[in-house]
Design a protein around this motif. Structure first.
Motif, PDB file in Angstrom:
ATOM      1  N   SER A 128      11.369   6.719 157.496  1.00  0.00           N
ATOM      2  CA  SER A 128      11.787   7.138 158.829  1.00  0.00           C
ATOM      3  C   SER A 128      10.703   6.935 159.873  1.00  0.00           C
ATOM      4  CB  SER A 128      12.193   8.615 158.790  1.00  0.00           C
ATOM      5  OG  SER A 128      11.114   9.408 158.333  1.00  0.00           O
ATOM      6  N   SER A 129       9.808   5.957 159.643  1.00  0.00           N
ATOM      7  CA  SER A 129       8.728   5.771 160.603  1.00  0.00           C
ATOM      8  C   SER A 129       9.254   5.323 161.957  1.00  0.00           C
ATOM      9  CB  SER A 129       7.708   4.763 160.076  1.00  0.00           C
ATOM     10  OG  SER A 129       8.286   3.483 159.967  1.00  0.00           O
ATOM     11  N   GLY A 130      10.404   4.592 161.971  1.00  0.00           N
ATOM     12  CA  GLY A 130      10.970   4.140 163.230  1.00  0.00           C
ATOM     13  C   GLY A 130      10.038   3.237 164.007  1.00  0.00           C
ATOM     14  N   ASP A 131       9.168   2.536 163.300  1.00  0.00           N
ATOM     15  CA  ASP A 131       8.103   1.762 163.918  1.00  0.00           C
ATOM     16  C   ASP A 131       8.505   0.323 164.190  1.00  0.00           C
ATOM     17  OD1 ASP A 131       5.697   2.395 164.951  1.00  0.00           O
ATOM     18  OD2 ASP A 131       4.535   2.036 163.153  1.00  0.00           O
ATOM     19  N   VAL A 132       9.555  -0.155 163.547  1.00  0.00           N
ATOM     20  CA  VAL A 132       9.979  -1.538 163.700  1.00  0.00           C
ATOM     21  C   VAL A 132      11.040  -1.600 164.803  1.00  0.00           C
ATOM     22  CG1 VAL A 132      10.915  -3.573 162.539  1.00  0.00           C
ATOM     23  CG2 VAL A 132       9.556  -1.905 161.246  1.00  0.00           C
ATOM     24  N   PRO A 133      10.819  -2.377 165.851  1.00  0.00           N
ATOM     25  CA  PRO A 133      11.776  -2.433 166.960  1.00  0.00           C
ATOM     26  C   PRO A 133      13.180  -2.813 166.491  1.00  0.00           C
ATOM     27  CG  PRO A 133       9.735  -3.518 167.567  1.00  0.00           C
ATOM     28  CD  PRO A 133       9.638  -3.216 166.097  1.00  0.00           C
ATOM     29  N   ASP A 134      14.184  -2.230 167.137  1.00  0.00           N
ATOM     30  CA  ASP A 134      15.571  -2.484 166.744  1.00  0.00           C
ATOM     31  C   ASP A 134      15.924  -3.964 166.819  1.00  0.00           C
ATOM     32  OD1 ASP A 134      15.958   0.200 166.290  1.00  0.00           O
ATOM     33  OD2 ASP A 134      16.925   0.587 168.221  1.00  0.00           O
ATOM     34  N   GLU A 135      15.400  -4.657 167.837  1.00  0.00           N
ATOM     35  CA  GLU A 135      15.738  -6.069 167.973  1.00  0.00           C
ATOM     36  C   GLU A 135      15.139  -6.904 166.851  1.00  0.00           C
ATOM     37  OE1 GLU A 135      12.230  -5.304 170.867  1.00  0.00           O
ATOM     38  OE2 GLU A 135      14.021  -4.249 170.122  1.00  0.00           O
ATOM     39  N   VAL A 136      13.997  -6.458 166.318  1.00  0.00           N
ATOM     40  CA  VAL A 136      13.389  -7.151 165.181  1.00  0.00           C
ATOM     41  C   VAL A 136      14.204  -6.907 163.923  1.00  0.00           C
ATOM     42  CG1 VAL A 136      11.343  -7.281 163.705  1.00  0.00           C
ATOM     43  CG2 VAL A 136      11.081  -7.133 166.189  1.00  0.00           C
ATOM     44  N   LEU A 137      14.610  -5.657 163.705  1.00  0.00           N
ATOM     45  CA  LEU A 137      15.463  -5.354 162.557  1.00  0.00           C
ATOM     46  C   LEU A 137      16.771  -6.131 162.629  1.00  0.00           C
ATOM     47  CD1 LEU A 137      15.006  -1.484 162.193  1.00  0.00           C
ATOM     48  CD2 LEU A 137      14.129  -3.253 160.651  1.00  0.00           C
ATOM     49  N   ALA A 138      17.320  -6.276 163.827  1.00  0.00           N
ATOM     50  CA  ALA A 138      18.576  -7.005 163.981  1.00  0.00           C
ATOM     51  C   ALA A 138      18.418  -8.461 163.548  1.00  0.00           C
ATOM     52  CB  ALA A 138      19.053  -6.922 165.431  1.00  0.00           C
ATOM     53  N   LYS A 139      17.306  -9.077 163.901  1.00  0.00           N
ATOM     54  CA  LYS A 139      17.058 -10.462 163.484  1.00  0.00           C
ATOM     55  C   LYS A 139      16.869 -10.550 161.975  1.00  0.00           C
ATOM     56  CE  LYS A 139      15.008 -11.927 167.877  1.00  0.00           C
ATOM     57  NZ  LYS A 139      13.772 -12.377 168.577  1.00  0.00           N
ATOM     58  N   MET A 140      16.191  -9.563 161.409  1.00  0.00           N
ATOM     59  CA  MET A 140      16.005  -9.560 159.967  1.00  0.00           C
ATOM     60  C   MET A 140      17.344  -9.452 159.239  1.00  0.00           C
ATOM     61  SD  MET A 140      12.682  -7.082 159.559  1.00  0.00           S
ATOM     62  CE  MET A 140      11.030  -7.625 159.995  1.00  0.00           C
ATOM     63  N   GLN A 141      18.249  -8.658 159.787  1.00  0.00           N
ATOM     64  CA  GLN A 141      19.514  -8.396 159.108  1.00  0.00           C
ATOM     65  C   GLN A 141      20.449  -9.595 159.075  1.00  0.00           C
ATOM     66  OE1 GLN A 141      20.346  -4.827 161.396  1.00  0.00           O
ATOM     67  NE2 GLN A 141      20.109  -3.542 159.578  1.00  0.00           N
ATOM     68  N   VAL A 142      20.148 -10.622 159.855  1.00  0.00           N
ATOM     69  CA  VAL A 142      20.953 -11.850 159.796  1.00  0.00           C
ATOM     70  C   VAL A 142      20.163 -12.995 159.170  1.00  0.00           C
ATOM     71  CG1 VAL A 142      22.442 -11.194 161.716  1.00  0.00           C
ATOM     72  CG2 VAL A 142      20.327 -12.449 162.184  1.00  0.00           C
ATOM     73  N   SER A 143      19.101 -12.674 158.471  1.00  0.00           N
ATOM     74  CA  SER A 143      18.262 -13.673 157.824  1.00  0.00           C
ATOM     75  C   SER A 143      18.544 -13.729 156.330  1.00  0.00           C
ATOM     76  CB  SER A 143      16.781 -13.368 158.055  1.00  0.00           C
ATOM     77  OG  SER A 143      16.463 -13.394 159.433  1.00  0.00           O
ATOM     78  N   ASP A 144      18.376 -14.910 155.754  1.00  0.00           N
ATOM     79  CA  ASP A 144      18.485 -15.046 154.302  1.00  0.00           C
ATOM     80  C   ASP A 144      17.269 -14.466 153.599  1.00  0.00           C
ATOM     81  OD1 ASP A 144      20.927 -16.664 154.354  1.00  0.00           O
ATOM     82  OD2 ASP A 144      19.656 -18.258 155.153  1.00  0.00           O
ATOM     83  N   VAL A 145      16.108 -14.638 154.230  1.00  0.00           N
ATOM     84  CA  VAL A 145      14.840 -14.211 153.646  1.00  0.00           C
ATOM     85  C   VAL A 145      14.023 -13.509 154.722  1.00  0.00           C
ATOM     86  CG1 VAL A 145      12.718 -14.930 152.471  1.00  0.00           C
ATOM     87  CG2 VAL A 145      14.850 -16.213 152.097  1.00  0.00           C
ATOM     88  N   VAL A 146      13.499 -12.339 154.396  1.00  0.00           N
ATOM     89  CA  VAL A 146      12.595 -11.608 155.284  1.00  0.00           C
ATOM     90  C   VAL A 146      11.267 -11.457 154.556  1.00  0.00           C
ATOM     91  CG1 VAL A 146      12.123  -9.438 156.465  1.00  0.00           C
ATOM     92  CG2 VAL A 146      14.445 -10.379 156.461  1.00  0.00           C
ATOM     93  N   ILE A 147      10.215 -11.976 155.153  1.00  0.00           N
ATOM     94  CA  ILE A 147       8.878 -11.896 154.563  1.00  0.00           C
ATOM     95  C   ILE A 147       8.092 -10.868 155.359  1.00  0.00           C
ATOM     96  CG2 ILE A 147       6.806 -13.170 153.927  1.00  0.00           C
ATOM     97  CD1 ILE A 147       8.563 -15.726 154.040  1.00  0.00           C
ATOM     98  N   ALA A 148       7.765  -9.756 154.724  1.00  0.00           N
ATOM     99  CA  ALA A 148       7.062  -8.659 155.384  1.00  0.00           C
ATOM    100  C   ALA A 148       5.604  -8.679 154.970  1.00  0.00           C
ATOM    101  CB  ALA A 148       7.707  -7.317 155.035  1.00  0.00           C
ATOM    102  N   GLY A 149       4.760  -9.239 155.825  1.00  0.00           N
ATOM    103  CA  GLY A 149       3.339  -9.308 155.538  1.00  0.00           C
ATOM    104  C   GLY A 149       2.667  -7.954 155.633  1.00  0.00           C
TER     105      GLY A 149
END
Length: 268
Positions: A16-37
Motif C-alpha cells: 500500500s505504498s501508493g508510490d507508483v503513479p497511476d499513469e505508470v501502473l496503467a501502462k504496465m497493465q497493458v504490457s506483456d512484460v514489466v521489468i521492475a529494476g
C-alpha cells in the motif's frame, strides 16, 4: 527455466505504498512484460515492486535472485508463508538482502508462477573462462551471444564494470565480466520468453537496474528474440539522475538512500 506456483493459501502481504503513479501502473497493465529494476538493498524499491505486482497480478514473476534449482526445490512445497518459502529457496547466505523485502512481491500475486533466472556463480565463473555461448546452450545465436558488441558499447560496459569493482581489478578481466553480464541478460530474457509461453503473461521481472535498461539489458534482448512484445522498464534510484540515465528506462522513480558501508573500503 523451472517454475513454481505460489498457492492461493499464502498470506497476502500489504502493498500500500501508493508510490507508483497511476499513469505508470496503467501502462504496465497493458504490457506483456514489466521489468521492475531496483537497488537490491533499498526497501522502498521492493515496496514499489510489491505495489506493481498487486496491481498487475502477473501470470509469472521472473527473479534475477533465484536459480532454476531454487525454483525446483520450492515447487514441491505447499501453503508457503515467508519463513517456509525462505527455507525452501535456501535464500540465506547467498548474498542477497533480507528475503522479507522480496516476499511481499509474490505474496500479493498468489497465482503467479515463479521462475528462477539467475546464472549460478560457479556457472558464471566457468563461462568467463570457456565462453558464454557454450554456457548458454543451443540458443546462443538467437540471443545474440555469438556477436561482438559495438565498440562504443563495449568500452562503456567495461568502464561500468571497472567502477562497480572500485577500480581494483585487472583490465584484462573486463571483457570477460562484460560477457558474463550479457549472459545474465540473456538468461533473464530466456526466462521471460518461457514464462510467456507457459502462462501467456503478463510477466513481471524483478532485477537490478543494470539488467532493466532498455539500450542493452533485458528489453534489448527481448526485442531481438521476440519482436513485437510490449515491454515496460522501470528504473529505481536514490538520487535524481541525468537525462541520459532516465532515457534508459520508460520511467524512473527516486527513493531515499539507504545507509550502507563503503563497498570500496576493503580495497584501500
Amino acid at each position: 527455466m523451472t517454475s513454481m506456483i505460489i498457492p492461493a493459501l499464502i498470506l497476502a502481504a500489504s502493498a500500500s505504498s501508493g508510490d507508483v503513479p497511476d499513469e505508470v501502473l496503467a501502462k504496465m497493465q497493458v504490457s506483456d512484460v514489466v521489468i521492475a529494476g531496483e537497488i537490491h538493498d533499498n526497501p522502498v524499491h521492493h515496496e514499489r515492486q510489491a505495489e506493481i505486482s498487486a496491481a498487475l497480478q502477473p501470470s509469472a514473476i521472473a527473479y534475477e535472485m533465484l536459480t532454476p534449482g531454487q525454483a525446483r526445490r520450492a515447487a514441491a512445497e505447499t501453503g508457503l508463508g515467508e519463513s517456509r518459502l525462505r527455507t525452501a529457496l535456501d535464500w540465506d547466505g547467498r548474498g542477497w538482502p533480507d528475503f522479507a523485502m522480496y516476499f511481499p512481491i509474490v505474496a500479493v500475486a498468489p497465482e503467479a508462477r515463479i521462475y528462477g533466472a539467475q546464472v549460478p556463480r560457479d556457472e558464471a565463473r566457468k563461462a568467463a573462462i570457456s565462453g558464454v555461448a557454450s554456457a548458454f546452450g543451443d540458443e546462443y545465436v538467437l540471443y545474440g551471444l555469438d556477436s561482438p558488441l559495438p565498440p562504443e558499447q563495449q568500452i562503456k560496459r567495461e568502464a561500468l564494470q571497472m567502477a562497480a569493482h572500485c577500480d581494483a581489478i585487472s583490465g584484462d578481466m573486463l571483457p570477460k565480466m562484460v560477457d558474463v553480464q550479457r549472459l545474465r541478460d540473456a538468461a533473464l530474457a530466456r526466462a521471460v520468453i518461457r514464462a510467456l509461453d507457459d502462462t501467456g503473461g503478463p510477466v513481471l521481472v524483478i532485477t537490478g537496474n543494470g539488467h532493466a535498461r532498455k539500450d542493452w539489458g533485458i528489453p534489448a534482448v527481448l526485442e531481438r528474440v521476440r519482436p513485437g512484445l510490449t515491454v515496460f522498464s522501470l528504473g529505481q534510484t536514490e538520487t535524481k539522475r541525468s537525462a541520459e540515465f532516465e532515457a534508459r528506462y520508460d520511467h524512473v522513480l527516486v527513493a531515499p538512500p539507504v545507509e550502507r558501508k563503503d563497498p570500496c573500503a576493503a580495497f584501500r
